[in-house]
Enzyme design. Structure first.
Site, short mmCIF file in Angstrom:
data_model
loop_
_atom_site.label_atom_id
_atom_site.label_comp_id
_atom_site.label_asym_id
_atom_site.label_seq_id
_atom_site.Cartn_x
_atom_site.Cartn_y
_atom_site.Cartn_z
N CYS A 163 0.82 11.77 1.16
CA CYS A 163 1.86 12.80 1.19
C CYS A 163 1.68 13.77 -0.02
O CYS A 163 2.67 14.48 -0.32
CB CYS A 163 3.24 12.14 1.20
SG CYS A 163 3.54 11.17 2.71
N GLY A 164 0.76 13.89 -0.63
CA GLY A 164 0.57 15.04 -1.52
C GLY A 164 1.23 14.97 -2.86
O GLY A 164 1.11 15.90 -3.64
N GLU A 165 1.94 13.93 -3.17
CA GLU A 165 2.77 14.00 -4.41
C GLU A 165 2.23 13.16 -5.55
O GLU A 165 2.77 13.20 -6.65
CB GLU A 165 4.22 13.58 -4.11
CG GLU A 165 4.51 12.09 -4.15
CD GLU A 165 4.02 11.36 -2.92
OE1 GLU A 165 4.02 10.11 -2.90
OE2 GLU A 165 3.63 12.05 -1.95
N SER B 103 7.75 0.62 0.05
CA SER B 103 7.76 -0.38 1.12
C SER B 103 6.82 -1.56 0.91
O SER B 103 7.20 -2.71 1.18
CB SER B 103 7.47 0.29 2.46
OG SER B 103 8.56 1.07 2.87
N GLY C 263 11.52 8.26 3.30
CA GLY C 263 11.48 7.71 4.65
C GLY C 263 12.35 6.49 4.88
O GLY C 263 13.58 6.55 4.88
N ASN D 65 -2.39 11.01 -2.91
CA ASN D 65 -2.08 10.06 -1.85
C ASN D 65 -1.76 10.81 -0.55
O ASN D 65 -1.74 12.05 -0.53
CB ASN D 65 -0.90 9.17 -2.28
CG ASN D 65 0.37 9.96 -2.45
OD1 ASN D 65 0.36 11.10 -2.88
ND2 ASN D 65 1.48 9.36 -2.10
N CYS E 245 0.02 3.74 -2.70
CA CYS E 245 -0.98 4.79 -2.58
C CYS E 245 -2.18 4.54 -3.48
O CYS E 245 -2.05 4.02 -4.59
CB CYS E 245 -0.35 6.14 -2.89
SG CYS E 245 0.68 6.18 -4.37
N GLY F 52 -1.81 3.36 1.64
CA GLY F 52 -2.40 4.60 2.15
C GLY F 52 -3.44 5.10 1.18
O GLY F 52 -3.43 4.76 -0.01
N ILE G 225 12.92 3.72 3.07
CA ILE G 225 13.80 3.16 2.03
C ILE G 225 15.08 3.97 1.89
O ILE G 225 16.12 3.43 1.48
CB ILE G 225 13.08 3.01 0.67
CG1 ILE G 225 12.67 4.35 0.08
CG2 ILE G 225 11.89 2.08 0.79
CD1 ILE G 225 12.21 4.26 -1.37
#
Length: 763
Positions: free
Chosen positions: A271-273, A72, A420, A269, A88, A116, A422
């Site tokens: 969300c963990g990925e 985004s 999300g 970041n 991130c 983030g 996108i």
């Protein structure tokens, strides 16, 4: 262009440029021209004669054909003055006041720019440690997390994105149990996702049911031990309670650390990925798997030649983003460009399986996942090596684990991120998640209801002759096809949704993608409300055994901010709240019960009385046992706390505000168990609250609990599995609506997403 009506609505609300009065000054085509033109300009950094016009057209076609979409911030900011394109970041949090507040400032700058942030708080010395420079005591990592949380709350990102954070603490930190429970109250630390950093030693100790060492991060000395199984069970219990904390396997993140000479990977970041080194950022983008399906003789097949073309172009695009980015900090720019990490992922995997006629919860689906991701990773690395031939490898290549191999442009190439908003733009299912609902009801203006049905399911239902609005409403009500009459069995078998899929298959699918992903895979294991703590524990163990790098779980109905809640429709009685009325404390009851505790404070003894009645804790009294101190301040605190309690304020909120307050008279006295009079009051309140919970839970085991009267009397016991009325009890099933548009929310990839307007809790 192929954008749906909903996609255009989301683009207009969140992405298209507006003037100072909020009027649109950009078209959808204009947005993608702006992004494509800006990102293509990076080629001139390497060849002044490059045909950036043709490249911009290639990027434009790839996005508007819904084949690939960048994260985004790139859509929002490319070609604009802000120019911050990364999603991130990870910032270090050192064990010093200056360093901590530098991190707070830097996080605020990142949030303002649309990114983030992830933090490890593992370097901060534990609460109660001495601070040599002041003679005081350290407040510990959780207190500083609240500072970061408050700073995030204060920063709004231009009305389009709000800052999100990841907080990680190593499992061997002395304050780990406090960290695990720091979000027990879901109203606390609301701008953080939290995860426990798990080590291999800890997991081995859990398996052997032995003790493990707690390490002081300042001195690196062993300062205690805990039974690993008890800590593990606490993690499980809290995750079962409301989905947090998640877990990340730190040793596995560092096993794949491409440049270990630059230090350890401590955090990810929000969300963990995306594991990152301190001051690194990553630029993400996702391929829409719907776009690589061709229909041949009535059947869908994967067009790998088309997928290869998209991967090549997407890697080129993301590498250019690194050069065209305006970084919020010089240190971030330097570190990011030294490794040039990109994260190419996918979305629309559930859609692809529907069209291939393959159930998500099948061996065939797991095989397809592995094959697709292996192809993307292999082709992505080839594309990165091609770029390295003309642009050179990433600057730290000579220090990397790849130094003896063919030069590569990017230290990492693949990441599976939550998609999300996108994925809404692309009309695709999110990431690698199963679909949450085939059909659901969207509430629109004037209490009208709009029936939403998955496009491909609608097509199949119409072609097979079983479509009707009534049937779709029944599917929306039941949340699954499994028990709906009138749907053919072969269709039921293929069109499974999140709650039809066993936790084992959720994790096995995550592991299949992880095997061929450089970074990590963002995925949520969705549990029904009836899931047990043992179910959660089994998932964590399976994730560890199958090589996942982290796990996020969510049990339906376990949070106030509920996920997409199929089966419940917003009625007239649930219209928006009226303006709040003035709050008047209830009268003091004539008869109360309670305890009085003597607490030694810095200036004597403080006697604290906490009383309660059938409606809960209702008053606090204090009395100093000898002259001195500040009795008027203690009395004022007690009166205000009593009024707040009888006004309905949550006792846990009051405890959180009181505990941790310090008084100078306690700083240099050894042996004190409290920091001040307010801290003492908070701790006695907490003791009484826990005592009430234990009494209520004992009663719950002997009663047919679940009636409104019982809930009113005892409050939420976090014991829904015992409740005979858990399916209707308001304490067990809270509705969760989007705070911006009122539609239902969906839990995806460790975040909360609205598929109607694009709202995302994680930014």
């Amino acid at each position: 262009m192929k954008f749906s009506e909903n996609a255009i609505k989301v683009l207009e609300r969140r992405y298209l440029s507006k003037d100072e009065e909020g009027n649109l000054i950009e078209t959808v085509e204009g947005l993608f021209r702006r992004v494509a033109n800006h990102i293509a300009e990076a080629d001139k950094h390497y060849d002044s004669n490059s045909d950036t016009k043709a490249l911009a057209e290639e990027f434009f076609e790839m996005m508007t054909n819904l084949e690939f979409m960048p994260n985004s911030p790139t859509l929002m900011n490319a070609g604009k003055p802000l120019g911050q394109l990364s999603a991130c970041f990870v910032l270090p949090v050192p064990d010093s006041m200056d360093g901590i507040f530098d991190a707070v400032k830097n996080a605020a700058l990142i949030h303002k720019s649309g990114g983030g942030t992830g933090f490890s708080f593992s370097r901060i010395r534990p609460a109660g440690s001495s601070v040599r420079s002041t003679g005081g005591v350290a407040s510990g990592p959780i207190s500083f997390m609240k500072v970061f949380n408050a700073a995030t709350e204060a920063v709004k990102q231009g009305g389009t994105r709000r800052g999100a954070n990841m907080g990680i603490l190593r499992v061997d930190h002395p304050n780990i149990t406090e960290f695990i429970q720091c979000k027990k109250d879901s109203a606390e630390i609301t701008n953080f996702n939290i995860s426990v950093g798990i080590t291999e030693k800890f997991m081995e100790a859990v398996k052997a049911d032995t003790y493990y060492d707690l390490i002081d991060p300042k001195t690196k000395e062993v300062v205690g031990q805990k039974r690993a199984k008890e800590v593990y069970d606490l993690i499980v219990d809290m995750a079962w309670n409301n989905g947090e904390p998640g877990i990340v396997f730190l040793d596995r993140l560092n096993r794949d650390n491409v440049v270990p000479s630059q230090g350890e990977i401590e955090s990810t970041n929000p969300c963990g990925e995306q594991p990152l080194l301190p001051y690194e950022s990553c630029n993400l983008g996702s391929i829409n798997l719907n776009a690589v399906l061709d229909e041949e003789e009535g059947k869908f097949v994967i067009n790998y030649a088309k997928l290869a073309r998209i991967v090549d172009s997407a890697v080129h695009f993301l590498d250019n983003v690194i050069d065209m980015n305006k970084y919020p900090l010089e240190e971030i720019e330097k570190t990011t460009k030294s490794t040039r990490k990109i994260g190419l992922g996918v979305m629309g995997f559930a859609d692809l399986l529907f069209k291939l006629g393959i159930p998500y919860n099948s061996e065939e689906a797991i095989a397809v996942a592995g094959k697709i991701m292996e192809f993307i990773e292999t082709r992505g690395r080839e594309a990165s090596r091609e770029l390295a031939k003309t642009r050179g490898p990433f600057p730290l290549f000579g220090e990397s684990i790849f130094k003896d191999e063919e030069p590569i442009r990017n230290a990492t190439v693949t990441t599976i991120a939550p998609t999300g908003t996108i994925s809404i733009i692309c009309g695709a299912s999110g990431g690698v998640e199963p679909l949450f609902a085939i059909s659901f009801i969207r509430n629109v203006m004037d209490n009208d209801e709009l029936l939403e049905v998955h496009d491909y399911f609608r097509k199949v239902a119409e072609e097979r002759g079983f479509y009707s609005d009534e049937l779709m409403r029944e599917i929306a009500q039941k949340g699954s096809l499994a028990h709906v009459e009138g749907v053919p069995e072969d269709v039921k078998r293929v069109f499974v949704t999140a709650h039809d899929i066993s936790p084992e298959y959720h994790i096995r699918m995550q592991a299949a993608f992880q095997e061929f992903t450089d970074n990590a895979v963002s995925k949520t294991v969705n549990f029904p409300n009836s899931a047990t703590r043992e179910d959660v524990s089994d998932v964590y163990r399976l994730a560890y055994e199958l090589g996942c790098k982290g796990v996020t779980i969510y049990r339906d109905g376990s949070r106030d901010l509920q996920v997409l809640n199929v089966g419940k429709v917003k009625g007239k009685e649930e219209e928006g709240p009226a303006a709040p009325a003035a709050i008047t404390p209830r009268p003091r009851p004539e008869v109360t019960m309670g305890i009085t505790e003597k607490v030694r404070i810095g200036c004597g003894n403080l006697y604290i009385t906490v009383n309660y009645d059938e409606k809960g804790i209702c008053e606090v009294f204090t009395n100093l046992g000898r002259a001195g101190g500040c009795p008027s301040q203690s009395e004022a605190t007690s009166r205000l706390v009593s009024m707040a309690l009888r006004s309905g304020m949550d006792v846990t909120t009051l405890i959180e505000q009181l505990k941790g307050i310090r008084c100078h008279s306690t700083l240099r006295q050894k042996g004190l168990k409290v920091l001040s009079c307010p801290d003492a009051i908070g701790k006695v309140l907490e003791k009484v609250m826990k005592m009430q919970h234990m009494q209520a839970e004992t009663a719950a085991k002997n009663l047919d609990i679940g009636s409104k009267e019982f809930v009113d009397k005892h409050g939420c016991l976090d014991n829904c599995s015992l409740c005979s009325q858990k399916d209707t009890c308001p304490a067990a099933k809270e509705a969760g609506d989007c705070p911006e548009c009122g539609s239902k929310l969906e839990h995806e990839g460790g975040c909360v997403v609205c598929r109607s307007c694009g709202y995302s809790k994680c930014g």
